[in-house]
Scaffold this motif. Structure first.
Motif, PDB file in Angstrom:
ATOM      1  N   ARG A   1      -6.923  39.373  -8.773  1.00 49.31           N
ATOM      2  CA  ARG A   1      -6.845  40.223 -10.658  1.00 49.31           C
ATOM      3  C   ARG A   1      -6.695  40.933 -11.116  1.00 49.31           C
ATOM      4  O   ARG A   1      -5.818  42.352 -10.681  1.00 49.31           O
ATOM      5  CB  ARG A   1      -8.543  41.440  -9.437  1.00 49.31           C
ATOM      6  CG  ARG A   1      -9.473  41.801 -10.548  1.00 49.31           C
ATOM      7  CD  ARG A   1     -11.156  42.522  -9.652  1.00 49.31           C
ATOM      8  NE  ARG A   1     -10.942  43.485  -9.188  1.00 49.31           N
ATOM      9  CZ  ARG A   1     -10.738  44.672  -9.267  1.00 49.31           C
ATOM     10  NH1 ARG A   1     -11.885  45.212 -10.089  1.00 49.31           N
ATOM     11  NH2 ARG A   1     -10.601  45.726  -8.272  1.00 49.31           N
ATOM     12  N   GLY A   2      -6.624  40.512 -12.301  1.00 48.22           N
ATOM     13  CA  GLY A   2      -5.290  41.830 -12.888  1.00 48.22           C
ATOM     14  C   GLY A   2      -4.408  40.734 -12.986  1.00 48.22           C
ATOM     15  O   GLY A   2      -3.436  39.916 -11.654  1.00 48.22           O
ATOM     16  N   ARG A   3      -3.309  41.575 -13.924  1.00 46.23           N
ATOM     17  CA  ARG A   3      -1.951  40.597 -13.267  1.00 46.23           C
ATOM     18  C   ARG A   3      -1.113  41.448 -12.768  1.00 46.23           C
ATOM     19  O   ARG A   3      -1.698  42.695 -12.206  1.00 46.23           O
ATOM     20  CB  ARG A   3      -1.257  41.049 -14.846  1.00 46.23           C
ATOM     21  CG  ARG A   3      -1.736  40.676 -15.612  1.00 46.23           C
ATOM     22  CD  ARG A   3      -0.724  40.581 -17.464  1.00 46.23           C
ATOM     23  NE  ARG A   3       0.507  40.825 -17.159  1.00 46.23           N
ATOM     24  CZ  ARG A   3       1.670  40.458 -17.061  1.00 46.23           C
ATOM     25  NH1 ARG A   3       1.325  38.927 -16.863  1.00 46.23           N
ATOM     26  NH2 ARG A   3       3.198  40.865 -17.459  1.00 46.23           N
TER      27      ARG A   3
ATOM     28  N   MET B   1      -1.629  27.644  -6.441  1.00 43.47           N
ATOM     29  CA  MET B   1      -2.038  28.323  -4.763  1.00 43.47           C
ATOM     30  C   MET B   1      -2.862  29.427  -5.689  1.00 43.47           C
ATOM     31  O   MET B   1      -3.696  29.933  -3.811  1.00 43.47           O
ATOM     32  CB  MET B   1      -0.819  28.804  -4.042  1.00 43.47           C
ATOM     33  CG  MET B   1       0.151  27.664  -3.755  1.00 43.47           C
ATOM     34  SD  MET B   1      -0.806  26.670  -2.928  1.00 43.47           S
ATOM     35  CE  MET B   1      -1.154  25.433  -4.024  1.00 43.47           C
ATOM     36  N   ARG B   2      -2.699  30.121  -6.304  1.00 44.10           N
ATOM     37  CA  ARG B   2      -3.859  31.370  -6.372  1.00 44.10           C
ATOM     38  C   ARG B   2      -4.779  31.689  -6.631  1.00 44.10           C
ATOM     39  O   ARG B   2      -5.700  32.290  -5.888  1.00 44.10           O
ATOM     40  CB  ARG B   2      -3.170  32.335  -7.937  1.00 44.10           C
ATOM     41  CG  ARG B   2      -3.131  33.484  -7.991  1.00 44.10           C
ATOM     42  CD  ARG B   2      -2.854  34.358  -9.269  1.00 44.10           C
ATOM     43  NE  ARG B   2      -1.478  34.802  -8.806  1.00 44.10           N
ATOM     44  CZ  ARG B   2      -0.127  34.979 -10.067  1.00 44.10           C
ATOM     45  NH1 ARG B   2      -0.554  34.100 -11.325  1.00 44.10           N
ATOM     46  NH2 ARG B   2       1.081  34.871  -9.636  1.00 44.10           N
ATOM     47  N   ARG B   3      -5.013  30.499  -7.342  1.00 49.19           N
ATOM     48  CA  ARG B   3      -6.475  29.800  -7.396  1.00 49.19           C
ATOM     49  C   ARG B   3      -7.176  29.439  -5.762  1.00 49.19           C
ATOM     50  O   ARG B   3      -8.667  29.470  -5.702  1.00 49.19           O
ATOM     51  CB  ARG B   3      -6.427  28.470  -8.797  1.00 49.19           C
ATOM     52  CG  ARG B   3      -6.608  29.149 -10.440  1.00 49.19           C
ATOM     53  CD  ARG B   3      -6.994  27.608 -11.134  1.00 49.19           C
ATOM     54  NE  ARG B   3      -6.175  26.757 -11.456  1.00 49.19           N
ATOM     55  CZ  ARG B   3      -4.775  26.365 -11.563  1.00 49.19           C
ATOM     56  NH1 ARG B   3      -5.067  27.264 -12.395  1.00 49.19           N
ATOM     57  NH2 ARG B   3      -4.337  25.295 -11.731  1.00 49.19           N
ATOM     58  N   VAL B   4      -6.914  28.355  -5.319  1.00 43.65           N
ATOM     59  CA  VAL B   4      -7.065  28.580  -4.375  1.00 43.65           C
ATOM     60  C   VAL B   4      -7.149  29.263  -3.435  1.00 43.65           C
ATOM     61  O   VAL B   4      -8.302  29.578  -2.554  1.00 43.65           O
ATOM     62  CB  VAL B   4      -5.969  27.429  -3.557  1.00 43.65           C
ATOM     63  CG1 VAL B   4      -6.210  26.835  -1.848  1.00 43.65           C
ATOM     64  CG2 VAL B   4      -5.529  25.913  -4.912  1.00 43.65           C
TER      65      VAL B   4
ATOM     66  N   THR C   1     -10.429  43.076  -0.270  1.00 39.84           N
ATOM     67  CA  THR C   1      -9.115  42.681  -0.462  1.00 39.84           C
ATOM     68  C   THR C   1      -9.331  42.182  -2.422  1.00 39.84           C
ATOM     69  O   THR C   1      -9.395  40.597  -2.796  1.00 39.84           O
ATOM     70  CB  THR C   1      -8.104  42.065   0.237  1.00 39.84           C
ATOM     71  OG1 THR C   1      -6.500  42.588   0.081  1.00 39.84           O
ATOM     72  CG2 THR C   1      -8.124  40.181   0.660  1.00 39.84           C
ATOM     73  N   ASP C   2      -7.787  42.274  -2.762  1.00 37.54           N
ATOM     74  CA  ASP C   2      -8.007  42.349  -4.233  1.00 37.54           C
ATOM     75  C   ASP C   2      -6.522  41.139  -4.374  1.00 37.54           C
ATOM     76  O   ASP C   2      -5.714  41.033  -5.658  1.00 37.54           O
ATOM     77  CB  ASP C   2      -7.753  43.210  -5.055  1.00 37.54           C
ATOM     78  CG  ASP C   2      -9.039  43.147  -5.209  1.00 37.54           C
ATOM     79  OD1 ASP C   2      -9.984  43.086  -5.823  1.00 37.54           O
ATOM     80  OD2 ASP C   2      -9.060  44.799  -5.924  1.00 37.54           O
ATOM     81  N   ALA C   3      -5.947  40.924  -2.751  1.00 38.35           N
ATOM     82  CA  ALA C   3      -4.531  40.548  -2.998  1.00 38.35           C
ATOM     83  C   ALA C   3      -4.037  40.005  -2.013  1.00 38.35           C
ATOM     84  O   ALA C   3      -4.804  39.984  -0.990  1.00 38.35           O
ATOM     85  CB  ALA C   3      -3.523  41.698  -3.700  1.00 38.35           C
ATOM     86  N   GLY C   4      -3.102  39.350  -1.598  1.00 40.99           N
ATOM     87  CA  GLY C   4      -1.920  38.636  -0.323  1.00 40.99           C
ATOM     88  C   GLY C   4      -3.258  37.409   0.679  1.00 40.99           C
ATOM     89  O   GLY C   4      -3.935  36.568  -0.697  1.00 40.99           O
TER      90      GLY C   4
END
Ligand SMILES: Cc1ncc(COP(=O)(O)O)c(C=O)c1O
Length: 493
Positions: free
Chosen positions: A312-314, A392-395, A420-423
């Protein structure tokens, strides 16, 4: 089939014909062992070469050459016309080494150093080799563009590139350091001089090098609790006094650390995505931490292991990007963004320390390969690295969403999954009374590889939880696998 020669003299002596070890070597080793153990005593006559070769079914030349070798080594003596004898004057009883060797029957008997004992108590023994679904920290290896990568490797190995077959530069190839500096500028908001970068064989080697260069025995190291296990353990083994610092929803609890563990030499943190809780350190906390480190001459290790994956976001700029006084060792790795077997990572080293880090890398075993460094630099410069991360971010975002949805639907009685928004993983608190080690063992038996939160802790948390990696589990399988998690935890609830 092993064949045992008869006679009390050589009982226990055998030859393994299917072994890759040549027969003469097996024979030599057995005779040496029998002499060292005292089964063959000084002055005792060895069987004649004729008897032994018949007994063992090997050629007489083989036995002769074995006896000659033992004579040359001093284990035996040849007497013309009389035969070959175990050498006189060999007092193995007087040798503590031999006595000890005789006494040792198993690993448990081996005398080990304090350091070996500390190493043995490390919790960082993650399972190696084959992985089961949901093992944390494993990227989608089946989606890595292997064919394209192979081309880069082949180019790096081309005839005109023979200099890549040597050790390479002390602090890593200058072209890779340039590529990394550009990437850090674009992706992490960092202005890095490539001369400040030292290439390592991964983030773990970076932690070993930092501990090797910076730590004095007994130095206090603030370490997130829960926190990255192998980094913590290597600092402890190298003599650090690990101070467990709790993590709240803004990151490392600096006030707790100041009140309880003043004067740290090193502060270890994962500000972009706390390992394992997933918190992102707030801006206020980042500035407070940098100020504290600057005023107290503490070094910060920023482990930025999976910051590429923000959904989410940059991506937020690195802590290091705010570090005007250069107190931060920024550590990056390609294990998550590409694959762990690439064994390549790096440290952005504060000025004045680069040479000692480059030399430390040499002393600790030149960690990365010049061939891989060259291939990786070209892969990055051609945009393939960023392209892979974007895919990979999309997957991973889709896999994260699906795993979260299935856990909420099927495991509501047993698990409380945290958004979670990351990782690359989700933390799920256990709702029933079962402890996380029991849950982990039960899930592993059912073919699911989580990690118990308690292994990340030096001080227990108030709640038990498990960590589930979502990157290496295919969407098609996730719903069924979550049902399996639910069934397993219900049986152990
Ligand atoms: C938080 C964290 N830091 C560092 C590492 C070490 O990575 P590397 O493979 O680069 O040594 C890992 C590995 O899983 C990790 O989880």
């Amino acid at each position: 089939m092993p064949k045992s020669p008869g006679g009390a003299l050589l009982s226990g002596f055998s030859i393994e014909r299917s072994s890759q070890v040549p027969i003469y070597r097996q024979l030599e080793a057995s005779l040496r062992r029998l002499i060292l153990q005292g089964s063959l005593t000084p002055g005792q006559k060895l069987p004649s070469t004729r008897d032994l070769c018949q007994e063992l079914g090997v050629s007489r030349i083989t036995v002769k050459s074995v006896y000659e070798q033992l004579v040359a080594e001093g284990y035996a003596q040849a007497r013309t016309g009389a035969g070959t004898f175990v050498a006189q004057g060999l007092d193995f009883e007087a040798s503590p080494n031999i006595r000890r060797r005789r006494q040792r029957n198993s690993d448990a008997d081996v005398e080990i150093s304090d350091r070996a004992r500390a190493i043995m108590s490390s919790q960082a023994s993650v399972r190696h080799g084959e992985t089961e679904p949901f093992r944390p920290g494993i990227p989608a290896l089946d989606l890595f563009p292997i064919k394209a990568w192979n081309k880069y490797l082949l180019d790096a190995m081309a005839c005109e590139q023979r200099h890549h077959l040597s050790y390479g530069q002390l602090n890593g190839s200058s072209s890779l350091r340039d590529s990394i500096a550009r990437h850090l500028n674009d992706a992490r908001g960092m202005q890095v001089d490539p001369a400040q970068i030292v290439i390592t064989s991964g983030a773990q080697q970076a932690f070993v090098m930092i501990a090797f260069v910076l730590l004095n025995k007994g130095d206090v190291v603030w370490y997130e609790n829960p926190g990255h296990i192998a980094g913590r353990d290597v600092m402890q083994i190298m003599g650090a006094n690990i101070a467990a610092v709790p993590v709240d929803n803004e990151g490392l609890d600096i006030q707790f650390a100041i009140d309880n563990h003043p004067n740290p030499a090193i502060i270890f943190t994962t500000p972009s995505h706390q390992q394992p809780l997933g918190t992102t350190m707030s801006l206020v906390r980042r500035l407070t931490l940098l100020n504290y480190a600057q005023q107290n001459n503490a070094w910060i290790i920023e482990d930025d292991y999976d910051s590429e994956f923000r959904y989410r976001g940059r991506p937020l700029p690195a802590l290091s990007a705010l570090d005007s006084e250069r107190r931060v060792f920024y550590v990056g790795t390609f294990s998550k963004s590409m694959f762990a077997a690439i064994r390549t990572g790096y440290i952005v080293v504060p000025p004045g320390l680069v040479d000692s880090f480059a030399k430390a890398g040499n002393l600790l075993g030149h960690g990365s390969s010049a061939v891989v460094e060259h291939a990786l630099s070209c892969f990055m410069d051609d945009g393939r690295f960023v392209e892979h991360i974007r895919k990979m971010r999309r997957v991973y975002r889709d896999r994260r969403d699906l795993l979260f949805e299935c856990l909420m639907r099927d495991c509501q009685n047993n698990l409380d999954p945290q958004p979670t928004d990351a990782g690359m993983h989700i933390v799920a608190w256990l709702k029933n009374t079962v402890d996380d080690q029991t849950a982990y063992n039960a899930l592993l038996t059912a073919g699911i590889e989580s990690l118990p939160l308690s292994v990340y802790c030096t001080r227990p948390l108030e709640r038990y939880g498990i960590v589930l990696g979502f990157c290496n589990a295919h969407e098609r399988r996730i719903p069924d696998l979550v049902k399996r998690i639910s069934r397993t935890l219900r049986q152990h609830g």
